[in-house]
Design a protein around this motif. Structure first.
Motif, PDB file in Angstrom:
ATOM      1  N   GLY A  98       0.983  -1.207   0.365  1.00  0.00           N
ATOM      2  CA  GLY A  98      -0.025  -0.370  -0.129  1.00  0.00           C
ATOM      3  C   GLY A  98       0.921   0.992  -0.133  1.00  0.00           C
ATOM      4  N   PHE A  99       0.801   1.837  -0.058  1.00  0.00           N
ATOM      5  CA  PHE A  99       1.264   3.748   0.082  1.00  0.00           C
ATOM      6  C   PHE A  99       0.488   5.084   0.427  1.00  0.00           C
ATOM      7  N   ASP A 100       1.097   5.784   1.112  1.00  0.00           N
ATOM      8  CA  ASP A 100       0.692   6.412   1.578  1.00  0.00           C
ATOM      9  C   ASP A 100       2.322   8.162   1.676  1.00  0.00           C
ATOM     10  N   ALA A 101       1.915   9.306   1.732  1.00  0.00           N
ATOM     11  CA  ALA A 101       2.488  10.280   1.223  1.00  0.00           C
ATOM     12  C   ALA A 101       3.016  11.602   2.652  1.00  0.00           C
ATOM     13  N   VAL A 102       3.739  11.690   3.107  1.00  0.00           N
ATOM     14  CA  VAL A 102       4.774  12.792   3.915  1.00  0.00           C
ATOM     15  C   VAL A 102       5.202  14.007   2.859  1.00  0.00           C
ATOM     16  N   ALA A 103       4.547  15.137   3.427  1.00  0.00           N
ATOM     17  CA  ALA A 103       4.533  15.965   2.733  1.00  0.00           C
ATOM     18  C   ALA A 103       5.259  17.315   3.968  1.00  0.00           C
ATOM     19  N   VAL A 104       6.416  17.417   3.227  1.00  0.00           N
ATOM     20  CA  VAL A 104       7.715  18.184   3.490  1.00  0.00           C
ATOM     21  C   VAL A 104       7.861  19.581   2.877  1.00  0.00           C
ATOM     22  N   TRP A 108       6.342  15.790  -2.200  1.00  0.00           N
ATOM     23  CA  TRP A 108       5.302  14.553  -1.046  1.00  0.00           C
ATOM     24  C   TRP A 108       5.604  13.805  -1.398  1.00  0.00           C
ATOM     25  N   TRP A 109       6.294  12.721  -0.413  1.00  0.00           N
ATOM     26  CA  TRP A 109       7.510  11.003  -0.428  1.00  0.00           C
ATOM     27  C   TRP A 109       6.467  10.320  -0.898  1.00  0.00           C
ATOM     28  N   ILE A 110       6.445   8.940  -1.118  1.00  0.00           N
ATOM     29  CA  ILE A 110       5.631   7.539  -1.077  1.00  0.00           C
ATOM     30  C   ILE A 110       5.778   7.238   0.166  1.00  0.00           C
ATOM     31  N   VAL A 111       5.189   6.602   0.596  1.00  0.00           N
ATOM     32  CA  VAL A 111       6.099   5.441   1.528  1.00  0.00           C
ATOM     33  C   VAL A 111       5.403   4.931   2.096  1.00  0.00           C
ATOM     34  N   PRO A 112       5.293   3.343   2.225  1.00  0.00           N
ATOM     35  CA  PRO A 112       4.521   2.592   2.647  1.00  0.00           C
ATOM     36  C   PRO A 112       3.332   2.830   3.733  1.00  0.00           C
ATOM     37  N   SER A 113       2.312   2.114   3.421  1.00  0.00           N
ATOM     38  CA  SER A 113       1.563   2.118   4.088  1.00  0.00           C
ATOM     39  C   SER A 113       1.545   2.291   5.733  1.00  0.00           C
ATOM     40  N   ASP A 114       0.783   2.877   6.335  1.00  0.00           N
ATOM     41  CA  ASP A 114       0.479   3.028   8.164  1.00  0.00           C
ATOM     42  C   ASP A 114       2.479   3.315   8.462  1.00  0.00           C
ATOM     43  N   SER A 115       3.595   4.080   7.721  1.00  0.00           N
ATOM     44  CA  SER A 115       4.691   4.608   8.430  1.00  0.00           C
ATOM     45  C   SER A 115       4.407   5.759   9.618  1.00  0.00           C
ATOM     46  N   ASP A 116       3.190   5.712   9.340  1.00  0.00           N
ATOM     47  CA  ASP A 116       3.628   6.875  10.704  1.00  0.00           C
ATOM     48  C   ASP A 116       2.687   6.380  11.891  1.00  0.00           C
ATOM     49  N   TYR A 117       2.755   4.354  12.445  1.00  0.00           N
ATOM     50  CA  TYR A 117       2.648   4.267  13.164  1.00  0.00           C
ATOM     51  C   TYR A 117       3.762   4.480  14.198  1.00  0.00           C
ATOM     52  N   ALA A 118       3.141   4.482  15.631  1.00  0.00           N
ATOM     53  CA  ALA A 118       3.917   4.706  16.541  1.00  0.00           C
ATOM     54  C   ALA A 118       5.404   6.566  15.899  1.00  0.00           C
ATOM     55  N   LEU A 119       5.015   6.139  15.089  1.00  0.00           N
ATOM     56  CA  LEU A 119       5.817   7.604  14.726  1.00  0.00           C
ATOM     57  C   LEU A 119       4.859   9.384  15.278  1.00  0.00           C
ATOM     58  N   GLU A 120       5.329  10.347  15.145  1.00  0.00           N
ATOM     59  CA  GLU A 120       5.639  11.514  15.610  1.00  0.00           C
ATOM     60  C   GLU A 120       6.273  12.371  14.449  1.00  0.00           C
ATOM     61  N   TRP A 121       5.389  12.612  13.091  1.00  0.00           N
ATOM     62  CA  TRP A 121       6.095  13.082  12.119  1.00  0.00           C
ATOM     63  C   TRP A 121       6.372  14.721  11.775  1.00  0.00           C
ATOM     64  N   PRO A 122       7.577  15.048  11.988  1.00  0.00           N
ATOM     65  CA  PRO A 122       7.850  16.708  12.669  1.00  0.00           C
ATOM     66  C   PRO A 122       7.278  17.471  12.009  1.00  0.00           C
ATOM     67  N   GLU A 123       6.879  18.728  13.189  1.00  0.00           N
ATOM     68  CA  GLU A 123       6.195  19.636  11.904  1.00  0.00           C
ATOM     69  C   GLU A 123       7.724  20.347  11.469  1.00  0.00           C
ATOM     70  N   PRO A 124       7.328  21.085  10.239  1.00  0.00           N
ATOM     71  CA  PRO A 124       5.649  21.111   9.634  1.00  0.00           C
ATOM     72  C   PRO A 124       5.350  20.378   8.583  1.00  0.00           C
ATOM     73  N   CYS A 125       6.011  19.162   8.317  1.00  0.00           N
ATOM     74  CA  CYS A 125       5.994  17.831   7.723  1.00  0.00           C
ATOM     75  C   CYS A 125       4.369  17.151   7.959  1.00  0.00           C
ATOM     76  N   ARG A 126       3.786  16.645   6.895  1.00  0.00           N
ATOM     77  CA  ARG A 126       2.428  16.638   7.209  1.00  0.00           C
ATOM     78  C   ARG A 126       2.488  14.979   6.114  1.00  0.00           C
ATOM     79  N   TYR A 127       1.677  14.141   7.535  1.00  0.00           N
ATOM     80  CA  TYR A 127       1.573  12.282   6.678  1.00  0.00           C
ATOM     81  C   TYR A 127       0.316  12.648   6.357  1.00  0.00           C
ATOM     82  N   ALA A 128       0.104  12.407   4.924  1.00  0.00           N
ATOM     83  CA  ALA A 128      -1.304  11.942   3.943  1.00  0.00           C
ATOM     84  C   ALA A 128      -1.553  10.721   4.284  1.00  0.00           C
ATOM     85  N   THR A 129      -2.697   9.813   4.649  1.00  0.00           N
ATOM     86  CA  THR A 129      -2.928   8.824   5.182  1.00  0.00           C
ATOM     87  C   THR A 129      -3.509   8.258   3.904  1.00  0.00           C
ATOM     88  N   GLY A 130      -3.325   7.598   2.717  1.00  0.00           N
ATOM     89  CA  GLY A 130      -3.445   7.253   1.714  1.00  0.00           C
ATOM     90  C   GLY A 130      -3.156   8.112   0.290  1.00  0.00           C
TER      91      GLY A 130
END
Length: 140
Positions: free
Chosen positions: A41-47, A73-95
């Protein structure tokens, strides 16, 4: 009242008129390039775009990266936010739901679009001056 007999516009009316003039960008899911598979699967991290070029040399492997004027926007595997607090000002985009106006700026050689999330996370922590939760002091 108006002296010329025209209609008085209140703030609500002006706001609605302004919103009606603005182009509506509906969010959509990123499409991975043809020929690539996403078995995890995949999610995205906005930097923020200003950090994008600083991250590239810090990563051992870079997957698909998309950009608009404000973010990379960086493509990462789904659920890459599990147990991680992505640092501000980044945003995690599920799906990997992002604004429509993004373009592909980097495509990897392989068949999968992923950037490894842990190296990306650590690079972002370093660039934003954020300590990962496991590196923070715990008070007794």
């Amino acid at each position: 009242m108006t002296s010329g007999g025209g209609q008085v516009l209140n703030l609500d009316t002006l706001v609605r008129l302004r919103r009606g003039l603005a182009p509506r960008l509906e969010p959509s899911r990123l499409a991975v390039p043809e020929g690539m598979s996403t078995p995890l699967g995949f999610d995205a991290v906005a930097v923020p775009a200003r950090l994008g070029p600083l991250i590239l040399p810090r990563l051992p492997q870079v997957g698909c990266v998309y950009a608009d004027d404000a973010y990379w926007w960086w493509i990462v595997p789904s659920d890459s936010d599990y147990a991680l607090e992505w640092p501000e000002p980044c945003r995690y985009a599920t799906g990997a739901v992002v604004p429509d106006e993004v373009r592909l700026i980097h495509r990897p050689e392989g068949a999968v679009p992923y950037t490894p999330p842990i190296p990306l996370y650590l690079a972002l922590c370093r660039l934003t001056g954020t300590n990962p939760p496991w590196a923070r002091q715990v008070s007794a």
